[in-house]
Design an enzyme around this catalytic site. Structure first.
Site, PDB file in Angstrom:
ATOM      1  CG  ASN A   1      -2.295   0.535   0.902  1.00 32.55           C
ATOM      2  OD1 ASN A   1      -2.396   1.561   0.242  1.00 32.55           O
ATOM      3  ND2 ASN A   1      -3.344  -0.127   1.373  1.00 32.55           N
TER       4      ASN A   1
ATOM      5  CG  HIS B   1      23.256   3.999  10.631  1.00 30.43           C
ATOM      6  ND1 HIS B   1      23.882   4.548   9.529  1.00 30.43           N
ATOM      7  CD2 HIS B   1      21.937   4.289  10.499  1.00 30.43           C
ATOM      8  CE1 HIS B   1      22.981   5.146   8.773  1.00 30.43           C
ATOM      9  NE2 HIS B   1      21.791   5.006   9.332  1.00 30.43           N
TER      10      HIS B   1
ATOM     11  N   GLY C   1      -0.520  -1.953   8.798  1.00 30.80           N
ATOM     12  CA  GLY C   1       0.013  -0.611   8.609  1.00 30.80           C
ATOM     13  C   GLY C   1       0.999  -0.196   9.692  1.00 30.80           C
TER      14      GLY C   1
ATOM     15  CB  ALA D   1      -1.578  -2.008  12.627  1.00 29.92           C
TER      16      ALA D   1
ATOM     17  CB  ILE E   1      13.895  -6.570  16.492  1.00 30.01           C
ATOM     18  CG1 ILE E   1      13.396  -7.350  17.699  1.00 30.01           C
ATOM     19  CG2 ILE E   1      13.392  -5.139  16.516  1.00 30.01           C
ATOM     20  CD1 ILE E   1      13.946  -6.859  19.023  1.00 30.01           C
TER      21      ILE E   1
ATOM     22  NE  ARG F   1      -5.950 -14.961  18.002  1.00 32.65           N
ATOM     23  CZ  ARG F   1      -6.208 -13.665  18.106  1.00 32.65           C
ATOM     24  NH1 ARG F   1      -5.751 -12.978  19.115  1.00 32.65           N
ATOM     25  NH2 ARG F   1      -6.934 -13.047  17.208  1.00 32.65           N
TER      26      ARG F   1
END
Length: 194
Positions: free
Chosen positions: A83, A113, A140, A158, A163, A181
């Site tokens: 999107n 970095h 989103g 959303a 990570i 879940r």
């Protein structure tokens, strides 16, 4: 070993090196060209993506605006959709399986970095590949960082920050993103009833 080879091998590399800078600038030009096309110019949009990305499926759609720093390191599976306002920093390979859906304002950052302040100030970065499995839905405002893998049939809620690795067949969310879940047909029945 070149700086690009170091990046793709996962080593610290000089992100300001000339050939990387040239390719980054070329990608910025591609971003401009792609985002300047009218929405009705679907054929032209598709041609740019097919020509510049490493590999694509037969059917895909990337809404504008879209930004990528190394187009040639991206593989799109069949039926890919992203999107509005998708940012893809491909310091390393980024691979999407089939039937991946990405919500608005998402970013995938396959580069980061250096942690050491002196190396960071000198422009050193690291990059790890990102792999998104088949039939994945990313909500989103999700951020996915360098080295993450998301398994097949998984939903990322959303606003999440991914990570690390997220397994297949789960709903995961949060910062940092964790499994909430397993997903099942019961989930759809519950939301349709309410």
């Amino acid at each position: 070993m070149t700086e690009e080879q170091k990046a793709l091998a996962g080593y610290l590399y000089d992100a300001q090196e000339e050939s990387l800078g040239i390719e980054r600038k070329r990608s910025q030009e591609l971003n401009f060209d792609y985002n300047s096309l009218r929405p009705s110019q679907e054929k032209e949009r598709e041609e740019i993506i097919r020509r510049e990305m490493k590999k694509t499926g037969k059917k895909f759609r990337i809404e504008q605006p879209f930004y990528c720093d190394f187009w040639g390191r991206v593989t799109l599976g069949e039926n890919f959709f992203s999107n509005y306002n998708f940012v893809l920093l491909a310091g390393n390979e980024v691979t999407f399986g089939d039937d991946v859906r990405i919500g608005p304002n998402c970013g995938i950052y396959a580069a980061g970095h250096a942690f050491d302040p002196e190396r960071r100030a000198a422009g050193y970065e690291y990059a790890r590949p990102v792999h998104i499995g088949n039939n994945v839905w990313i909500g989103g405002h999700v951020a996915i960082v360098s080295g993450a893998t998301i398994g097949d049939n998984t939903i990322i809620a959303a606003g999440s920050v991914v990570i690390g690795d997220i397994p297949a067949n789960v709903l995961a969310g949060g910062n940092p993103c964790r499994v909430i879940r397993e997903v099942s047909p019961e989930n759809d029945r519950k939301y349709l009833m309410e």
